[in-house]
Design a protein around this motif. Sequence first.
Motif, PDB file in Angstrom:
ATOM      1  N   GLU A  99     -12.180  -1.034  -0.508  1.00  0.00           N
ATOM      2  CA  GLU A  99     -11.146  -1.096  -1.632  1.00  0.00           C
ATOM      3  C   GLU A  99     -12.131  -0.878  -2.875  1.00  0.00           C
TER       4      GLU A  99
ATOM      5  N   GLY B 104      -7.374   2.658   0.811  1.00  0.00           N
ATOM      6  CA  GLY B 104      -8.012   1.823  -0.057  1.00  0.00           C
ATOM      7  C   GLY B 104      -8.929   2.481  -1.062  1.00  0.00           C
TER       8      GLY B 104
ATOM      9  N   ARG C 282       0.722  -1.225  -0.081  1.00  0.00           N
ATOM     10  CA  ARG C 282       0.049  -0.147  -0.007  1.00  0.00           C
ATOM     11  C   ARG C 282       1.050   1.233   0.235  1.00  0.00           C
TER      12      ARG C 282
END
Length: 400
Positions: free
Chosen positions: A114, A136, A7
Motif C-alpha cells: 500500500e 494497492g 478497492r
Amino acid sequence: MPILAERLSRIKPSPTNALTGKVLELKAAGRDIIGLGAGEPDFETPENVKQAGIRAIRDGETRYTAIPGTTALREAICGKLKRENSLDYAPDEVIVSCGGKQVLYNAFVATLDEGDEVVVPTPYWVSYPDMVLLAGGTPVFVDGREEQGFRIAPEDLEAAIGPRTKWVLINSPSNPSGAAYTADELAALCAVVRRHEHVWILTDDMYEHIVYDGFSFVTPAAVDPSLKHRTLTVNGVSKAYCMTGWRLGYAAGPKELIRAMTVVQSQSSTHTSSISQAAAVEALNGPQDFLAENARVFQQRRDLCVAMLNQARGLRCGTPEGAFYLYISCAGAIGRKTPDGATIGDDTDFVTYLLESEGVAAVQGAAFGLSPYFRISYAASNAELEEACRRIQRACAALA
C-alpha cells in the motif's frame, strides 16, 4: 450493507473494451460503423501455428501444465530472448500467463505494498494505472509530450522518482502513441534508474516486431545489462503473431520475482491453456518471415492515415515509429460547434461526435492520460481506413 470491496472504487472499466462493446451494439442495431478502437491485428493467426494447436488437441495435450508454463514453451521463450534480444535467461526465470495483462497484474500484486509508487509515462495503455491501483499502489504520471514524440525525458523521470518508487514502466513501441525509444534514449532512462537502487524497470515489449522505416528495436535489459537483475521484460504472442484470442503473454526476470509471480498465479488462473502454449512454441520456433511482411503492410496503412488525417481541419498527426495506432491532436477542434449546435469541449466530446455523426469509433485521449488527443487503430483494411479518414475529414469540415 454493500457487498462490493472498497478497492473497486479506485478503478474504472477499460475504456477500450467499453468502446468495443458499444461498436458491436451499434452494428447489431444496423448502424454503419467503422471501428478503429480495437487493439488487435486484422491478420489471421499463421497456419503453422493453428496446426500446432490442432495437433496438441489431437495428441491429448489437454491436461494441466506447470503453473509458470510448459518446459517446452519456457525453453522456446529463452531461445527467442537469446536469438532476438541477446538476453540470457533460464526456464525458471520465465513465467507464462493468460496474456500480457495477467503478467503485469501478477508483477504488481507480487511487489506492491500500500502506497508504493509506479512511474507511468503518459499517454499510457489504459490498464496500467488501474492495475497499479488494484494492487494497492499509486501511479505517478510523467508526461511524454507531443513535442518529444510522446517519449519521456530523463530529467522528468528523475523528478518523478521518490523513496516509495518500486517500478518505472516503459512501453516501446507504445500503445497508444506508437512512439518507440532508440538505444540512446533508453540508455539515458536506464542511467536514471541505475542511480536509484530501489527502483526496477518493467518493460512492455508487446509491439517489438511492429516497427517501421528501419527502426531498430531494443529492450532495456539489453541496453544496460547492469540493470538486468532489476528488470522484468514482458512480451507475448498476441500482437506480432496475431494470436490475441489465444491469451498468452510471458515475462523474464530474476528468479525470486518469477517465483513470487508464480505464487500469485497459482491462486488465480493457475496457467493459460495448454493448447495455446503448444501453439506458442510453434510461433516462437517456427518461420518468422511473415513478421516483416505484416509490418510492411502496417507501415503502408500508417502512411495512408497520417497523410489523410493531416488534411482534416483542426487535426495534427505525427508519424510514429511502431505499433498500429495513431495518437492524433484534436486541439484545433476544441471549442468549435457541431452542425447541431453542440460545443466540442474536450476530446471525449470529439470522439462522441465522430461516432454519432459519421459512424467512426475512436478512443478519447483522456482514456490514455493525455488530452486533447484521440487514438485510432489502423489494424483494418485499406478500404476501411480510407473511408474512415474521409468521414473524419467530413466531420471536421462541418465544425463551425
